[in-house]
Design an enzyme around this catalytic site. Structure first.
Site, PDB file in Angstrom:
ATOM      1  N   LYS A   1     -47.177  31.216 -18.121  1.00  0.00           N
ATOM      2  CA  LYS A   1     -47.994  32.417 -17.915  1.00  0.00           C
ATOM      3  C   LYS A   1     -49.090  32.177 -16.887  1.00  0.00           C
ATOM      4  O   LYS A   1     -49.415  33.068 -16.106  1.00  0.00           O
ATOM      5  CB  LYS A   1     -48.558  32.906 -19.244  1.00  0.00           C
ATOM      6  CG  LYS A   1     -47.485  33.568 -20.096  1.00  0.00           C
ATOM      7  CD  LYS A   1     -48.014  33.998 -21.434  1.00  0.00           C
ATOM      8  CE  LYS A   1     -46.887  34.489 -22.326  1.00  0.00           C
ATOM      9  NZ  LYS A   1     -47.294  34.499 -23.738  1.00  0.00           N
TER      10      LYS A   1
ATOM     11  N   LYS B   1     -28.965  38.087 -20.428  1.00  0.00           N
ATOM     12  CA  LYS B   1     -29.028  38.869 -21.649  1.00  0.00           C
ATOM     13  C   LYS B   1     -29.774  40.177 -21.435  1.00  0.00           C
ATOM     14  O   LYS B   1     -30.489  40.339 -20.452  1.00  0.00           O
ATOM     15  CB  LYS B   1     -29.632  38.043 -22.772  1.00  0.00           C
ATOM     16  CG  LYS B   1     -31.044  37.608 -22.581  1.00  0.00           C
ATOM     17  CD  LYS B   1     -31.506  36.856 -23.836  1.00  0.00           C
ATOM     18  CE  LYS B   1     -33.005  36.778 -23.860  1.00  0.00           C
ATOM     19  NZ  LYS B   1     -33.551  36.176 -25.042  1.00  0.00           N
TER      20      LYS B   1
ATOM     21  N   LYS C   1     -35.922  44.008 -21.542  1.00  0.00           N
ATOM     22  CA  LYS C   1     -36.590  45.281 -21.258  1.00  0.00           C
ATOM     23  C   LYS C   1     -36.930  45.425 -19.791  1.00  0.00           C
ATOM     24  O   LYS C   1     -36.869  46.498 -19.230  1.00  0.00           O
ATOM     25  CB  LYS C   1     -37.830  45.517 -22.107  1.00  0.00           C
ATOM     26  CG  LYS C   1     -38.467  44.313 -22.680  1.00  0.00           C
ATOM     27  CD  LYS C   1     -39.573  44.709 -23.656  1.00  0.00           C
ATOM     28  CE  LYS C   1     -40.114  43.500 -24.345  1.00  0.00           C
ATOM     29  NZ  LYS C   1     -39.917  43.436 -25.760  1.00  0.00           N
TER      30      LYS C   1
END
Ligand code: TRP
Length: 330
Positions: A111, A194, A197
């Protein structure tokens, strides 16, 4: 009965992959475990400190989990920020979490790389907040994906360290809940990886039927097999992976045979797949609409969840304060 706890990200709508991979298991789990499910809205601030509409996204997640079958009478379903005791335990646990180990966490490094302009302390101590979430209800098991294993390992470490520091056997060390064979990875419709979103390759529980059909009809395919019994390329195998889950065995067999004999028509395959996905999603979609329009129900569920969660959380925080040595003057 074991206590199972899971934190749910508060951003984004649920897609078919979330549903088949995790939520369906949560729904089953709630009948023979003491389950806590919460929406991790404090955590979302570590990456989105000024969310556009925090309440709206939390509400959407709540609606969709209820629609998918989380039963608020069986499970304790709550919003993390409705339980301020979690923030207090987080503060206390922060005293036995060290800079070095937090900096070395993979998710922190990832992050920090992704948001170099916002490497905030909340991001650094994300695993401490997650540990507080877990140990505050003395959870035995935590269903986590691969990406969360290290955070769970940290939670165990903080629990153990607390016990050692204060010379108590107070916190349990939570372990990963393994769905075992049932764990299915749902691929996206673009032939790669996969369903996610952000990837733009997903079918969402809140999608209307027409949208679902359109998405499936547009799924990536290839020119078709030219040799009998050829090995399927990933794009095609992916469609069959979804079909294996949503369609009847006869249907799957029919299309596999057509593929093997090079007679397959992808248009027919997709039509059938769309039909069966819609059949699975339709009742959930209907429930999403019903719950979404029922403010009174949502408010009742959230209040009841918060009360149940706070009862358990307040007991833990009280005991932790005593263990550390806080005493009141009044
Ligand atoms: N970190 C988890 C995720 O990104 C969400 C989460 C927060 C969580 N607190 C938790 C998961 C406690 C399990 C237990 O998916």
């Amino acid at each position: 009965m074991e206590t199972v706890l899971s934190g749910i990200r508060s951003t984004g709508n649920l897609h078919l992959g979330n549903y088949l991979g995790a939520v369906q298991n949560f729904v089953k789990m709630q009948y023979d475990n003491n389950c806590y499910f919460f929406i991790a809205d404090y955590h979302s601030l570590t990456t989105h400190p000024t969310p556009g509409d925090l309440h709206k996204s939390v509400r959407q997640v709540l609606v969709e989990y209820l629609a998918a079958g989380i039963d608020p009478e069986k499970s304790t379903l709550y919003v993390q920020s409705d339980v301020p005791e979690i923030a207090e335990l987080y503060l206390l646990l922060n005293m036995n979490a060290y800079l070095g180990e937090l900096e070395r966490t993979t998710s922190f490094k990832d992050k920090a790389r992704k948001q170099p302009e916002n490497i905030n302390a909340g991001l650094l101590t994300y695993p401490v907040l997650m540990a507080a979430d877990i140990v505050i209800h003395h959870a035995d098991k935590v269903p986590v994906g691969k990406d969360q294993e290290q955070n769970l390992e940290m939670a165990r470490k903080f629990a153990r360290r607390f016990n050692n520091m204060y010379n108590v056997e107070y916190f349990k060390e939570p372990v990963a809940y393994n769905f075992g064979k049932e764990l299915v990875k749902i691929p996206g419709l673009d032939g790669t990886g996969k369903m996610g979103k952000s990837e733009g390759n997903g079918i969402f529980l809140a999608d209307e039927e027409a949208v679902i059909r359109k998405k499936i009809m547009r799924a990536v395919t290839d020119a078709g097999p030219t040799e009998p019994n050829s090995v399927m390329p990933e794009v095609i195998a992916n469609l069959f992976t979804i079909m294996d889950i949503v369609s009847t065995p006869d249907t799957v067999k029919f299309f596999k045979e057509k593929y093997a004999s090079c007679e397959i028509r992808y248009g027919d395959l997709k039509k059938q797949l769309a039909e069966d996905v819609c059949k699975l999603i339709a009742p959930i979609n209907q429930r999403i609409k019903e719950i979404d329009s029922d403010n009174e129900y949502l408010s009742k569920v959230a209040k009841q969840g918060a009360e149940k969660a706070r009862e358990s959380a307040a007991k833990t925080v009280k005991e932790v304060r005593e263990i550390i040595g806080f005493r009141k003057f009044y």
